[in-house]
Design an enzyme around this catalytic site. Structure first.
Site, PDB file in Angstrom:
ATOM      1  N   ARG A 142      31.512  21.322 -25.392  1.00 48.68           N
ATOM      2  CA  ARG A 142      31.441  21.435 -26.849  1.00 48.68           C
ATOM      3  C   ARG A 142      30.148  22.114 -27.257  1.00 48.68           C
ATOM      4  NH1 ARG A 142      26.440  19.387 -28.613  1.00 48.68           N
ATOM      5  NH2 ARG A 142      26.195  17.163 -28.239  1.00 48.68           N
ATOM      6  N   GLU A 188      27.601  16.464 -38.547  1.00 50.23           N
ATOM      7  CA  GLU A 188      26.151  16.677 -38.510  1.00 50.23           C
ATOM      8  C   GLU A 188      25.804  18.159 -38.605  1.00 50.23           C
ATOM      9  OE1 GLU A 188      22.848  16.188 -35.108  1.00 50.23           O
ATOM     10  OE2 GLU A 188      23.681  14.271 -35.779  1.00 50.23           O
ATOM     11  N   ARG A 236      31.627  21.403 -35.111  1.00 51.68           N
ATOM     12  CA  ARG A 236      31.511  20.896 -33.739  1.00 51.68           C
ATOM     13  C   ARG A 236      32.760  21.392 -33.020  1.00 51.68           C
ATOM     14  NH1 ARG A 236      28.637  16.615 -31.652  1.00 51.68           N
ATOM     15  NH2 ARG A 236      27.076  17.392 -33.120  1.00 51.68           N
ATOM     16  N   CYS A 287      19.845  18.915 -36.078  1.00 54.68           N
ATOM     17  CA  CYS A 287      18.873  18.120 -35.319  1.00 54.68           C
ATOM     18  C   CYS A 287      18.216  18.974 -34.234  1.00 54.68           C
ATOM     19  CB  CYS A 287      19.568  16.915 -34.684  1.00 54.68           C
ATOM     20  SG  CYS A 287      18.436  15.800 -33.821  1.00 54.68           S
ATOM     21  N   THR A 343      17.280  18.275 -31.439  1.00 50.95           N
ATOM     22  CA  THR A 343      17.689  17.899 -30.085  1.00 50.95           C
ATOM     23  C   THR A 343      18.794  18.793 -29.543  1.00 50.95           C
ATOM     24  OG1 THR A 343      19.322  16.286 -30.872  1.00 50.95           O
ATOM     25  CG2 THR A 343      17.081  15.494 -30.514  1.00 50.95           C
ATOM     26  N   ARG A 359      27.113  20.843 -24.815  1.00 52.04           N
ATOM     27  CA  ARG A 359      27.194  19.730 -23.868  1.00 52.04           C
ATOM     28  C   ARG A 359      28.460  19.928 -23.047  1.00 52.04           C
ATOM     29  NH1 ARG A 359      29.192  14.463 -23.067  1.00 52.04           N
ATOM     30  NH2 ARG A 359      27.742  13.231 -21.832  1.00 52.04           N
ATOM     31  N   ARG A 365      26.676   8.714 -19.021  1.00 56.21           N
ATOM     32  CA  ARG A 365      27.118   7.914 -20.172  1.00 56.21           C
ATOM     33  C   ARG A 365      28.396   7.162 -19.818  1.00 56.21           C
ATOM     34  NH1 ARG A 365      26.665  11.944 -25.459  1.00 56.21           N
ATOM     35  NH2 ARG A 365      24.542  12.700 -25.112  1.00 56.21           N
ATOM     36  N   GLU A 390      27.729   8.008 -25.441  1.00 61.14           N
ATOM     37  CA  GLU A 390      26.466   7.284 -25.328  1.00 61.14           C
ATOM     38  C   GLU A 390      26.614   5.839 -25.806  1.00 61.14           C
ATOM     39  OE1 GLU A 390      21.762   8.376 -26.063  1.00 61.14           O
ATOM     40  OE2 GLU A 390      23.319   9.335 -27.268  1.00 61.14           O
TER      41      GLU A 390
END
Length: 447
Positions: A204, A312, A316, A359, A361, A368, A399, A404
């Site tokens: 993704r 977010e 996505r 974000c 990060t 990912r 994970r 997570e």
């Protein structure tokens, strides 16, 4: 007036030994209100000076009097300039959680050097961490250009999180032929060569459209218009035999609107994301605002390609498949991203940080890539601690099967993915996943 009233109230308020700001364990009743007031008053030109020789007075204070004074202080604070309040919260966060990256790297001198416009933009980015002191990162970009326009601040946060000691210079590259030396003969990343059978694979990426604010700064109108732009993309995908499928919207009045019951079905089926309004971090950042307008998801006919709209990040984009060759999901995702960008416009991109995400990060690739594999020996006893210890030096994250903070499978199945997002190329990520699986399976045999 405010400082005198605050000082008198604090002299009479209960205190936690050795702490200037109460933690979440004390967030009840007047103690919590007291802690919040302290945080809001923790500005560089301190309004309050706490004196340790006044503890006895606190024990004798009338709780009614304290409540009254706290209410008056809170009323006064509510009338302060918004920037004063947020700056106070940032300083309080620095004390309450020294590891939070937002406040750790916030430099008042740098802030004061900015124009009024950039000051407001920086504080908007910091708002989530200012209001949630238990955040790990605590900062979200609001505009596609924030990372470049506010680089002296964001660069420190980015390097701190991604553990990059020097200059950050990300290169975007999906071309597997450029990493031919890391590919097996024939260029196929075939998991059967590693002793695995049919495996759940998923890749993704997070993407944002360059011509809209990032989700934290979007108005309801922005969200609706952005969704409308994406519907044009999805209509073309639906007509493509390779994709087909449907688009499901949560926007009231949309031609693609689905019922609440069907939405919950999508959530339970792990196809759609949950109601964001319940997430305090995203709510503080403005990312959850105007729910459910501009939110939805596209699902291909084979359910192997899904696009979330309005979470977010604007998008996505996900490819998943139960198969044995990693190239399958990687190539499909690349083709779909190219199609989407051709129709809806350029994805936001930074010359130094790669693809822009809300974000820090997820900056860089925004990617990912993961697989579900069984490692029963390394997860014996139902714990993934040993698996994580083995995976970490290999550059892998471990994970649970649901993501997570979810449990591992009863048969030892875990979700494995490369940890890096930034200063690693897309082609390198998929190779790192293949190599990581091979090395992890070797450790499983030794266990």
């Amino acid at each position: 007036m405010l400082s005198r009233l605050a000082a008198r109230t604090i002299r009479q308020a209960p205190r936690r030994a050795g702490r200037g700001v109460a933690t979440k364990s004390a967030e009840s009743g007047s103690n919590f209100r007291y802690a919040k007031v302290l945080g809001l008053l923790a500005v560089p030109t301190a309004l309050v000076v706490m004196q340790t020789n006044q503890q006895k007075e606190a024990q004798c204070a009338s709780s009614d009097a304290i409540e009254e004074r706290l209410s008056r202080i809170e009323a006064m604070i509510s009338r302060l300039d918004p920037s004063t309040k947020i700056l106070a919260q940032i300083e309080a966060g620095r004390t309450a959680n020294p590891d939070m990256l937002m406040s750790k790297y916030f430099d008042v001198k740098y802030y004061n050097s900015l124009s009024d416009t950039l000051k407001a933009r920086l504080l908007a980015c910091c708002k989530s961490g200012a209001e949630n002191h238990d955040s790990g990162v605590g900062v979200y970009a609001m505009q596609p250009s924030d990372y470049d326009d506010l680089k002296p601040y964001f660069d420190q946060v980015i390097r701190g999180y991604h553990k990059i000691p020097g200059q950050v210079k990300h290169i975007t590259n999906w071309d597997l032929s450029s990493v031919a030396d890391r590919l097996p003969a024939g260029g196929k990343l075939d998991l059967t060569k590693l002793g695995l059978g049919t495996t759940s694979m998923r890749v993704r990426v997070g993407r944002n459209l360059a011509n809209y604010p990032l989700p934290g700064a979007m108005t309801k109108e922005d969200r609706i218009n952005m969704e409308a732009d994406m519907v044009k993309v999805f209509k073309e995908l639906i007509e493509d035999p390779e994709f087909g499928g449907n688009y499901y919207s949560l926007t009231p009045g949309s031609p693609f609107e689905v019922s609440e019951k069907f939405y919950q079905h999508l959530v339970k089926s792990h196809i759609m994301f949950k109601d964001m309004a319940a997430d305090t971090y995203l709510a503080s950042a403005g990312i959850a605002s105007s729910w459910p307008f501009g939110r939805g998801c596209y699902v291909s006919a084979d359910k192997g390609f899904i696009v979330w709209v309005g979470e977010e990040d604007h998008l996505r984009i996900m490819c998943m498949k139960k198969a044995t060759v990693l190239n399958d999901v990687f190539d499909r995702l690349k083709g779909a991203c190219d199609t989407m960008e051709r129709i809806c416009g350029t994805f936001a991109h930074s010359k130094d940080y790669g693809y822009v995400t809300s974000c820090p990060t997820n900056l860089g690739t925004g990617m990912r890539a993961s697989v579900h594999i069984k490692i029963p020996k390394l997860t014996a006893g139902g714990s993934d601690a040993r698996a994580k210890a083995v995976a970490r030096p290999l550059g892998l994250s471990v994970r649970g099967m649901g993501g997570e903070h979810t449990p591992i499978g009863a048969d030892g199945t875990v979700d494995i993915s490369p940890s890096a997002r930034l200063q690693i190329q897309e082609a390198e990520i998929i190779c790192a996943l293949y190599e990581g699986i091979r090395n992890l399976m070797e450790e499983e045999k030794k266990a």
